[in-house]
Design an enzyme around this catalytic site. Sequence first.
Site, PDB file in Angstrom:
ATOM      1  N   ARG A 300       0.863  -1.181   0.000  1.00 36.82           N
ATOM      2  CA  ARG A 300       0.000   0.000   0.000  1.00 36.82           C
ATOM      3  C   ARG A 300       0.895   1.225   0.000  1.00 36.82           C
ATOM      4  O   ARG A 300       1.993   1.178   0.585  1.00 36.82           O
ATOM      5  CB  ARG A 300      -0.838   0.075   1.286  1.00 36.82           C
ATOM      6  CG  ARG A 300      -1.870  -0.988   1.415  1.00 36.82           C
ATOM      7  CD  ARG A 300      -2.686  -0.765   2.681  1.00 36.82           C
ATOM      8  NE  ARG A 300      -3.703  -1.790   2.773  1.00 36.82           N
ATOM      9  CZ  ARG A 300      -4.961  -1.585   3.137  1.00 36.82           C
ATOM     10  NH1 ARG A 300      -5.364  -0.378   3.471  1.00 36.82           N
ATOM     11  NH2 ARG A 300      -5.819  -2.565   3.175  1.00 36.82           N
ATOM     12  N   CYS A 301       0.414   2.321  -0.583  1.00 29.63           N
ATOM     13  CA  CYS A 301       1.180   3.575  -0.463  1.00 29.63           C
ATOM     14  C   CYS A 301       1.262   3.969   0.997  1.00 29.63           C
ATOM     15  O   CYS A 301       2.148   4.700   1.399  1.00 29.63           O
ATOM     16  CB  CYS A 301       0.504   4.731  -1.176  1.00 29.63           C
ATOM     17  SG  CYS A 301      -0.138   4.364  -2.745  1.00 29.63           S
ATOM     18  N   THR A 302       0.287   3.504   1.779  1.00 26.93           N
ATOM     19  CA  THR A 302       0.217   3.913   3.179  1.00 26.93           C
ATOM     20  C   THR A 302       0.854   2.884   4.119  1.00 26.93           C
ATOM     21  O   THR A 302       0.701   2.994   5.335  1.00 26.93           O
ATOM     22  CB  THR A 302      -1.260   4.117   3.585  1.00 26.93           C
ATOM     23  OG1 THR A 302      -1.986   2.931   3.235  1.00 26.93           O
ATOM     24  CG2 THR A 302      -1.879   5.312   2.895  1.00 26.93           C
TER      25      THR A 302
END
Length: 538
Positions: A300-302
């Site tokens: 995830r980008c997060t």
Amino acid sequence: MRFVANHPEAACYGKSIAGANFINGRWVEAAGGGFERRNPANRLDLIGSFPLSGREEVREAARAARKAFEKWSATPAPVRAEVIGRFGDLIAKHKGDLSRLLTREIGKTPREAGGDVQEAVDTARFFQSEGRRLYGQTVPSEMRRKELFTYRRPLGVCGMITAGNFPVAVPSWKIIPALICGNTVVWKASDDAPGCASLFMQLLAEAGAPAGVVNLVHGGGGNGAGQYLVELVHEGLIDKISFTGSTAVGRWIGAECGRALQIPSLELGGKNPMIVTPSANLDQALEGALWAAFGTAGQRCTSLGNLILHEDIAGDFTRRFAERAGQIRIGDPSLHGDVLYGPMINERFMQGFLEHLQWGREEGAIPLMHEGRITRENACRLFEGDAAAGLYVWPAVWSGVTIQMRLAQTEIFGPTVNIIKARDFDEAMAFANGTPYGLSSAIYTNDPVEMHRFRTEIQAGMSSINNSTTGAEAHLPFGGVKGSGNGTRESGVWVIDAYSRWQAVNADYSGGLQLAQIDTETVEASAPPVDFSALWIP
Ligand code: UN1
């Protein structure tokens, strides 16, 4: 949209998609070559074959979108919103189908795949009602018999380029608000998730999006359909680009769009920090850190990159974290739904992950876990399925990391986390802010002053207090600072600014020519001034 027989040994996964572009309301085969997308959990299950669109196909899609713009932009927003409402209902109705395909296509667990799809339902529901707002303002004029207004106007044709890790949620973040605002769309879906994109597009057409309003082109990024789409800004065929992907590609898109005087929406990389302080509920922090680092196999980008631990709790927390990381269940999520994570989405992410294991050691970090790729030989009972068939990796945990190390500074898409020790809260904040990125961030603490300092001092677009770095909701602004983006936001009311421009209107009912600043009345002083110093005894 057609479904065809899968490889006989993968028939249990379902059928394959005979993929096509969707241009001007029709599924069309591209003239050039094609590519196949296979399930990364076993590389046998064929999701489908899809066109590798060339410049001409992308141009054709943009022309169709430009033609459709005239009518769609003039359609009342509440009517446009009905299409979006119906789209949300259709996604909800087919949540099972979409989630299953999503699990097959990019390897998310069924639970997470359901969340990905649900995010699109939530987005559709939010924007269905936004179609009845899209408020402008009435603004007072400095002159009599004159009124000032603002209106939101659509931009034109929006080119969307999405990543494969959120193949339903993230396209919905872009396409839905763009349509509500009256724009039309050309979407270059990720070549990791062309199957989900096809179902998404089919449902949008079923929901009533008129021909040409949304168009889908498949293909690659650099030297492929993605690049061609961006280059159309110079031909006057695309008015806005929205991109989710790497910072390097985002910089290139930003430069291209800048030359065309356009502002793209750029959602880029992250190296998301999580601070754990001694006052935190450490059991809760442990769960949050494990999920943030390893959920979605860290793709995830997060996802969590740097886990910053106060030195008073670092030793024990690190031990417990590494122990739990060693117990993670991994496997083919289509067959074993309760694994924590499945395969890497593609070979490139896997190679990047395997390479970092090498250079991380070379720069002196201490690997607490770093077995690399899961093979038949090193698969243990915690692995479900045939390891050799898919793109699976063990989690990596590094300790003894300093913030200057390349490990701490570089985004690595994969299940890897750096443990960085901090002497005190000031140092923890300096480490959290000490990377070129600023997407998401988190702190675990029960100290209100630390909570306050964290949310005011952190350089990040999104911050969690006592929660994971992941987990953005569909109606909060999503986006980053520094290398994580260009300041644009997705989701909620904030994204509307990305897909509309403000028009200022002034209407004069005075019957004459009134010039602002020149014919404006002035107010004369109406009473002589009183000297207040006389109030005081000298
Ligand atoms: C992304 O990784 O590009 O907050 C999007 C989250 C998700 C969205 C992530 N709701 O992790």
